[in-house]
Design a protein around this motif. Structure first.
Motif, PDB file in Angstrom:
ATOM      1  N   LEU A  57       0.953  -1.276  -0.154  1.00 33.15           N
ATOM      2  CA  LEU A  57      -0.013  -0.071   0.074  1.00 33.15           C
ATOM      3  C   LEU A  57       0.749   1.236  -0.033  1.00 33.15           C
ATOM      4  CD1 LEU A  57      -2.905  -0.832   2.649  1.00 33.15           C
ATOM      5  CD2 LEU A  57      -2.935  -0.854   0.179  1.00 33.15           C
ATOM      6  N   GLU A  58       1.960   1.005   0.875  1.00 34.91           N
ATOM      7  CA  GLU A  58       2.644   2.495   0.595  1.00 34.91           C
ATOM      8  C   GLU A  58       3.503   2.333  -0.539  1.00 34.91           C
ATOM      9  OE1 GLU A  58       4.871   5.739   1.937  1.00 34.91           O
ATOM     10  OE2 GLU A  58       3.258   4.714   2.914  1.00 34.91           O
ATOM     11  N   ALA A  59       3.866   1.498  -1.351  1.00 32.02           N
ATOM     12  CA  ALA A  59       4.623   1.731  -2.630  1.00 32.02           C
ATOM     13  C   ALA A  59       3.394   2.020  -3.610  1.00 32.02           C
ATOM     14  CB  ALA A  59       4.805   0.204  -3.045  1.00 32.02           C
ATOM     15  N   ALA A  60       2.129   1.916  -3.602  1.00 29.28           N
ATOM     16  CA  ALA A  60       0.915   2.510  -4.509  1.00 29.28           C
ATOM     17  C   ALA A  60       0.956   3.881  -4.230  1.00 29.28           C
ATOM     18  CB  ALA A  60      -0.081   1.481  -4.088  1.00 29.28           C
ATOM     19  N   ARG A  61       0.879   4.297  -2.817  1.00 27.42           N
ATOM     20  CA  ARG A  61       0.891   5.781  -2.569  1.00 27.42           C
ATOM     21  C   ARG A  61       2.171   6.511  -3.111  1.00 27.42           C
ATOM     22  NH1 ARG A  61      -1.569   3.836   2.400  1.00 27.42           N
ATOM     23  NH2 ARG A  61       0.527   3.443   3.251  1.00 27.42           N
ATOM     24  N   ARG A  62       3.222   5.845  -3.181  1.00 28.31           N
ATOM     25  CA  ARG A  62       4.653   6.815  -3.652  1.00 28.31           C
ATOM     26  C   ARG A  62       4.317   6.470  -5.216  1.00 28.31           C
ATOM     27  NH1 ARG A  62       7.405   3.281  -0.214  1.00 28.31           N
ATOM     28  NH2 ARG A  62       8.146   1.921  -2.156  1.00 28.31           N
ATOM     29  N   SER A  63       3.864   5.504  -5.731  1.00 30.46           N
ATOM     30  CA  SER A  63       3.743   5.452  -7.421  1.00 30.46           C
ATOM     31  C   SER A  63       2.636   6.513  -7.739  1.00 30.46           C
ATOM     32  CB  SER A  63       3.498   3.992  -7.685  1.00 30.46           C
ATOM     33  OG  SER A  63       3.207   3.994  -9.018  1.00 30.46           O
ATOM     34  N   ALA A  64       1.671   6.751  -6.961  1.00 27.63           N
ATOM     35  CA  ALA A  64       0.542   7.689  -7.556  1.00 27.63           C
ATOM     36  C   ALA A  64       1.097   9.063  -7.635  1.00 27.63           C
ATOM     37  CB  ALA A  64      -0.613   7.615  -6.711  1.00 27.63           C
ATOM     38  N   THR A  65       2.321   9.455  -7.046  1.00 31.25           N
ATOM     39  CA  THR A  65       2.736  10.790  -6.936  1.00 31.25           C
ATOM     40  C   THR A  65       3.611  11.110  -8.227  1.00 31.25           C
ATOM     41  OG1 THR A  65       4.676  10.199  -5.942  1.00 31.25           O
ATOM     42  CG2 THR A  65       2.749  10.871  -4.630  1.00 31.25           C
ATOM     43  N   VAL A  66       3.910   9.892  -8.934  1.00 30.44           N
ATOM     44  CA  VAL A  66       4.623  10.178 -10.422  1.00 30.44           C
ATOM     45  C   VAL A  66       3.548  10.275 -11.582  1.00 30.44           C
ATOM     46  CG1 VAL A  66       6.781   9.067 -11.740  1.00 30.44           C
ATOM     47  CG2 VAL A  66       6.528   8.775  -9.259  1.00 30.44           C
ATOM     48  N   ILE A 122      12.332   7.147 -15.649  1.00 30.38           N
ATOM     49  CA  ILE A 122      12.863   7.037 -14.363  1.00 30.38           C
ATOM     50  C   ILE A 122      13.536   8.264 -13.755  1.00 30.38           C
ATOM     51  CG2 ILE A 122      14.567   5.645 -13.144  1.00 30.38           C
ATOM     52  CD1 ILE A 122      12.257   4.031 -13.734  1.00 30.38           C
ATOM     53  N   SER A 123      14.116   9.105 -14.613  1.00 30.29           N
ATOM     54  CA  SER A 123      14.769  10.358 -14.096  1.00 30.29           C
ATOM     55  C   SER A 123      13.133  11.259 -13.545  1.00 30.29           C
ATOM     56  CB  SER A 123      15.432  11.083 -15.142  1.00 30.29           C
ATOM     57  OG  SER A 123      14.504  11.615 -16.357  1.00 30.29           O
ATOM     58  N   VAL A 124      12.220  11.088 -13.982  1.00 30.30           N
ATOM     59  CA  VAL A 124      11.204  11.961 -13.724  1.00 30.30           C
ATOM     60  C   VAL A 124      10.661  11.466 -12.038  1.00 30.30           C
ATOM     61  CG1 VAL A 124       8.681  12.477 -13.651  1.00 30.30           C
ATOM     62  CG2 VAL A 124      10.217  12.571 -15.833  1.00 30.30           C
ATOM     63  N   ALA A 125      10.584  10.100 -12.169  1.00 29.64           N
ATOM     64  CA  ALA A 125      10.289   9.411 -10.629  1.00 29.64           C
ATOM     65  C   ALA A 125      11.343   9.616  -9.694  1.00 29.64           C
ATOM     66  CB  ALA A 125      10.184   7.971 -11.052  1.00 29.64           C
ATOM     67  N   HIS A 126      12.714   9.545 -10.031  1.00 33.24           N
ATOM     68  CA  HIS A 126      13.929   9.609  -9.087  1.00 33.24           C
ATOM     69  C   HIS A 126      13.745  11.439  -8.602  1.00 33.24           C
ATOM     70  CE1 HIS A 126      16.595   6.168 -10.075  1.00 33.24           C
ATOM     71  NE2 HIS A 126      15.502   5.924  -9.837  1.00 33.24           N
ATOM     72  N   ALA A 127      13.557  12.314  -9.469  1.00 32.14           N
ATOM     73  CA  ALA A 127      13.354  13.571  -9.063  1.00 32.14           C
ATOM     74  C   ALA A 127      12.319  13.801  -8.061  1.00 32.14           C
ATOM     75  CB  ALA A 127      12.999  14.439 -10.326  1.00 32.14           C
ATOM     76  N   ALA A 128      11.234  12.897  -7.912  1.00 31.70           N
ATOM     77  CA  ALA A 128       9.938  12.982  -7.113  1.00 31.70           C
ATOM     78  C   ALA A 128      10.443  11.950  -5.850  1.00 31.70           C
ATOM     79  CB  ALA A 128       8.815  12.589  -7.665  1.00 31.70           C
ATOM     80  N   GLY A 129      11.695  11.416  -5.790  1.00 27.16           N
ATOM     81  CA  GLY A 129      12.242  10.635  -4.788  1.00 27.16           C
ATOM     82  C   GLY A 129      11.536   9.196  -4.630  1.00 27.16           C
ATOM     83  N   VAL A 130      11.137   8.700  -5.750  1.00 24.10           N
ATOM     84  CA  VAL A 130      10.179   7.341  -6.029  1.00 24.10           C
ATOM     85  C   VAL A 130      11.358   6.622  -7.097  1.00 24.10           C
ATOM     86  CG1 VAL A 130       8.282   6.224  -6.586  1.00 24.10           C
ATOM     87  CG2 VAL A 130       8.030   8.536  -5.651  1.00 24.10           C
ATOM     88  N   ALA A 131      11.514   5.325  -6.467  1.00 23.42           N
ATOM     89  CA  ALA A 131      12.200   4.292  -7.450  1.00 23.42           C
ATOM     90  C   ALA A 131      11.415   3.237  -8.003  1.00 23.42           C
ATOM     91  CB  ALA A 131      13.305   3.732  -6.565  1.00 23.42           C
ATOM     92  N   GLY A 152       4.314  -1.889 -13.234  1.00 27.11           N
ATOM     93  CA  GLY A 152       4.744  -2.433 -11.885  1.00 27.11           C
ATOM     94  C   GLY A 152       5.642  -1.483 -11.189  1.00 27.11           C
ATOM     95  N   PHE A 153       5.460  -0.036 -11.209  1.00 26.89           N
ATOM     96  CA  PHE A 153       6.169   0.974 -10.659  1.00 26.89           C
ATOM     97  C   PHE A 153       5.956   1.074  -9.185  1.00 26.89           C
ATOM     98  CE2 PHE A 153       8.636   4.211 -12.714  1.00 26.89           C
ATOM     99  CZ  PHE A 153       8.936   5.095 -11.493  1.00 26.89           C
ATOM    100  N   SER A 154       7.182   0.419  -8.297  1.00 22.80           N
ATOM    101  CA  SER A 154       7.272   0.558  -6.856  1.00 22.80           C
ATOM    102  C   SER A 154       6.380  -0.750  -6.602  1.00 22.80           C
ATOM    103  CB  SER A 154       6.888   1.809  -6.211  1.00 22.80           C
ATOM    104  OG  SER A 154       7.525   2.997  -6.509  1.00 22.80           O
ATOM    105  N   VAL A 155       5.258  -1.168  -7.083  1.00 17.88           N
ATOM    106  CA  VAL A 155       4.295  -1.992  -6.611  1.00 17.88           C
ATOM    107  C   VAL A 155       5.000  -3.315  -6.736  1.00 17.88           C
ATOM    108  CG1 VAL A 155       2.274  -3.093  -7.028  1.00 17.88           C
ATOM    109  CG2 VAL A 155       2.352  -0.820  -6.864  1.00 17.88           C
TER     110      VAL A 155
END
Length: 612
Positions: A57-66, A122-131, A152-155
Motif C-alpha cells: 500500500l505504501e508503494a502504491a501511494r508513492r507511485s501515484a505521485t509520479v 525513471i529520471s522523472v520518478a527519481h526527481a520525485a524521490g520514488v524508485a 509495476g512501478f514500486s508495486v
C-alpha cells in the motif's frame, strides 16, 4: 486466501476478475473490469495479513505521485474482505523479454532509443524521490503503436519484498536493459527470468565480448555501470551517473528519433511462427467389386493445386543471405550480399602447344635430350631443343655457366655436401645441449651458476631483504560498502598472526559478490609498519576466491582512486607474485567472489604473508 478467488468474482463491489495473468511470490496478477467506469484495469492481490501488505500500500501511494506518459498509473489501493489489492491502468503490449525471444536482439539505435525512453521516465520518478525497484525486461512493454510503457512501478518491488530505497538498483537495471537489448542476456541487480550475462572473475563481460557489432559508446556505458570496480577504474560511476544523464547520453547517440516508434511497431508485429496450410486432397471413389469396368474411368481427373497466394506483409524481408562486415573505427555494420546475377562463364580452354616427347636423335649417335620448356630455341644454335645442340650432340648452355658433359663430375662437390651435413648436425647437437643445461638451471656449458653478487655498499641491506617476509603486520577489516562499514573486525588480527589454524571470515551472503550482489567486495587492509616495495603475497584461503590486490601510501577509506596491482581467482594456497614491485605502506586484500558454503557464500582468510 488469494487462491480462493476465481474468475467472475467481484472485489469491493466494483472490480470483476476476468483473467489470471501471473502468480508469483504468493501474489496474484489479474486482468479485471471496472464496472463503474467501464474499463479494463490490472490488479495485484495478496492476503491482507501478508507481511508485505503495508509495504504494498505504501508503494502504491508513492507511485501515484509520479506522473509520466510512459508510466501506468495507480488508480486505487485498499484492504477489503481479507485481501489487499492495488489497481493500475491496463496496458496492452509485448514485454521486452518476449520481443527479444520473438525477433532477436535489437539494433544499436533501437536499443538506445528504447532504454532512453525508460530512463527519461525513471529520471522523472527519481526527481520525485520514488524508485521503480524492479526494472526488469518483464516490466517494459512496447504497444502496437511502438510506444514504450513501464509497468509495476514500486508495486512490483514491494511484492518481491524489496524496500523503497532502490535508486542505485534502478540505475544498474537501466544499463542492464541496454545490455539485454543488445545481447539477450540479463546483468541487472533485480531478479529476472532471462539468462544471466556471462562473467569472468566476478566481472560481467562487455557487450562487444558477447555479440559483435556493438558500438563502443554503448559498450563503454554498460561496462562503466555494471562493472564499477572491475580492473581498478578508480571510481564508482553510479555516484556520478544519474538516470537523467544516462538518458541524455543515449538520446545523443540516437540523434534524430523520427520514425523510431514506427520501427518498433513494425518490429513488434514480426513473428517467427507461420501457419502452414496444406491443399485439400480429393476423395477417390471406391470401385464396386461387381463392376467390370476400367478403374481408370472411375477415377476423377486430377485437380491442379491452386497457386498459393503470398501472405500479406508490411515488412520487406531480405531475399538473399549476406555476411556482416564490422567497422571498428566507425562502429558501422555493412552487409556483403550474395550475387544477384549469375557469374560470367570462364574463359575458353586453350589446349597446350604440342611438343615432342623425346628430342630427335642427333647426328653422331648422341643420346636424345628432353625439350626445353616452352619449345624455344637456344640462342645461336637454331635448334628448338634446349640446352642441346642437335647438330653436335653437346649442350649449348644458357650463357650463365660453364658447359659440362653429362658423364663428368664437378671435383669436390660430394665432399662439400658431406661437410655441410656434418656442420648442421653439430650445430643441432650444440643447441640441444645448451637448451638441456638451461632447463636444469645451469649455465649453457653445464656448470653451476654463480650465486647472486652481494654488495658491501650502503644499499646492501635493502638488496638482501628483497624477498624476505615482512614482520610487524597489522590487519584491519575493510568493508566500505557495508552498513555499518564493519566485517568481523575482532577477527582481522588472526589473518596475520602466523597461525593458519586461526582466520578472519566474512559474513555469510545469500548472493555472490559482484554487480548483481549487495556489494562488489569486502576485504582486509594490512599495515606493513612502514613503506616497503611489495613483490609477493602468500594467501591461505578456504577455497576458490576472487582476489584483487591494491598498494597505497595511506589507509584507504574506499577503492576510489586505487589501481589494482594484481587480479585473479586464488586457490586455498596461493602465492601471488607482482609483475613489478609496488611501493607503499598499506596492502588491500579485496575479495571479489566468495566460495559457496551451506546457506550462501562466505570467504575466509587464514594467513597473509607479504614479501618485500
Amino acid at each position: 486466501m488469494p487462491h480462493s478467488i476465481r474468475p467472475g468474482d467481484v472485489l469491493a463491489d466494483r472490480y470483476r476478475l476476468i483473467d489470471l495473468l501471473a502468480e508469483s511470490e504468493g501474489g496474484l496478477f489479474w486482468r479485471a473490469h471496472d464496472r463503474i467506469l467501464e474499463r479494463y484495469v490490472a490488479l495485484h492481490v495478496i492476503d491482507a495479513d501478508d507481511e508485505r501488505a503495508d509495504l504494498l500500500l505504501e508503494a502504491a501511494r508513492r507511485s501515484a505521485t509520479v506522473l509520466d506518459r510512459r508510466i501506468l498509473r495507480v488508480l486505487d489501493a485498499e484492504k477489503s474482505d481479507g485481501l489487499c489489492y492495488v489497481v493500475n491502468e491496463w496496458g496492452s503490449g509485448t514485454s521486452l523479454d518476449i520481443l527479444l525471444a520473438n525477433s532477436g536482439v535489437l539494433g544499436p539505435r533501437k536499443a538506445a532509443w528504447l532504454v532512453a525512453e525508460v530512463a527519461d521516465s525513471i529520471s522523472v520518478a527519481h526527481a520525485a524521490g520514488v524508485a521503480h525497484g524492479r526494472l526488469v525486461p518483464e516490466n517494459v512493454l512496447i504497444d502496437r503503436t511502438g510506444a514504450v510503457k513501464v509497468i509495476g512501478f514500486s508495486v512490483d518491488a514491494a511484492l518481491f519484498g524489496l524496500g523503497p530505497d532502490r535508486m542505485a538498483a534502478d540505475l544498474t537495471d537501466l544499463a542492464a536493459l541496454l545490455y539485454c537489448s543488445l545481447t539477450s542476456k540479463w546483468a541487472g541487480a533485480s531478479p529476472s527470468g532471462l539468462p544471466r550475462a556471462p562473467q569472468e572473475h566476478g566481472r560481467v563481460l562487455r557487450p562487444r565480448q558477447v555479440r559483435a557489432g556493438v558500438p563502443r559508446v554503448l559498450d563503454a556505458l554498460c561496462d562503466d555501470v555494471l562493472n564499477p570496480y572491475a580492473g581498478g577504474r578508480g571510481r564508482d560511476p553510479r555516484e556520478e551517473l544519474t538516470a537523467r544523464s544516462l538518458a541524455d547520453t543515449l538520446e545523443e547517440f540516437v540523434g534524430d528519433a523520427a520514425g523510431m516508434t514506427e520501427a518498433m511497431a513494425v518490429l513488434n508485429t514480426v513473428r517467427r511462427e507461420e501457419t502452414v496450410v496444406l491443399s485439400p486432397v480429393p476423395e477417390i471413389p471406391v470401385r464396386d467389386p461387381d463392376d467390370s469396368g476400367d478403374l481408370d474411368e472411375a477415377l476423377p481427373d486430377p485437380v491442379p493445386d491452386p497457386a498459393p497466394e503470398p501472405p500479406p506483409s508490411s515488412v520487406e524481408l531480405p531475399t538473399e543471405a549476406g555476411l556482416p562486415i564490422f567497422d571498428d573505427e566507425n562502429d558501422d555494420v555493412s552487409w556483403l550480399n550474395a550475387r544477384t546475377s549469375p557469374a560470367p562463364p570462364p574463359p575458353p580452354f586453350e589446349p597446350p602447344p604440342e611438343r615432342p616427347l623425346f628430342a630427335p636423335e642427333p647426328e653422331g649417335g648422341a643420346p636424345a635430350r628432353r625439350p626445353r620448356p616452352g619449345g624455344q630455341a637456344s640462342a645461336g644454335t637454331g635448334s628448338e631443343f634446349w640446352p642441346w645442340d642437335t647438330s653436335t650432340g653437346r649442350e649449348a648452355g644458357t650463357g650463365t655457366g660453364a658447359l659440362v658433359e653429362d658423364d663428368q663430375e664437378v671435383p669436390g662437390r660430394n665432399w662439400l655436401r658431406l661437410a655441410a651435413g656434418i656442420a648442421v648436425g653439430l650445430l643441432l647437437l650444440v643447441a640441444i645441449v645448451v637448451a638441456f643445461n638451461l632447463g636444469r638451471g645451469k649455465t649453457p656449458l653445464g656448470a653451476e651458476p654463480d650465486p647472486a653478487p652481494t654488495s658491501s655498499g650502503p644499499g646492501s641491506t635493502a638488496s638482501a631483504d628483497a624477498g624476505a617476509p615482512l614482520t610487524g603486520l597489522v590487519a584491519h577489516d575493510f568493508d566500505p560498502q557495508g552498513d555499518p562499514p564493519a566485517e568481523n573486525p575482532d577477527q582481522a588480527p588472526l589473518a596475520v598472526d602466523g597461525d593458519p589454524a586461526t582466520s578472519w571470515t566474512t559474513e555469510t551472503y545469500l548472493q555472490q559478490l559482484g554487480p548483481g550482489g549487495l556489494k562488489t567486495g569486502v576485504g582486509l587492509v594490512i599495515d606493513l609498519n612502514g613503506e616497503h616495495d611489495v613483490s609477493e603475497v602468500d594467501l591461505t584461503l578456504s577455497g576458490s576466491t576472487g582476489v584483487q590486490l591494491f598498494v597505497t601510501d595511506s589507509a584507504p577509506a574506499s577503492l576510489r582512486g586505487l589501481t589494482a596491482v594484481q587480479s585473479l581467482t586464488a586457490g586455498p594456497q596461493e602465492t601471488i607474485a607482482l609483475d613489478q614491485p609496488a611501493a607503499g605502506r598499506f596492502l588491500v586484500v579485496w575479495l571479489t567472489s566468495l566460495p559457496a558454503v551451506n546457506g550462501g557464500f562466505r570467504g575466509e582468510v587464514a594467513e597473509v604473508e607479504v614479501r618485500g
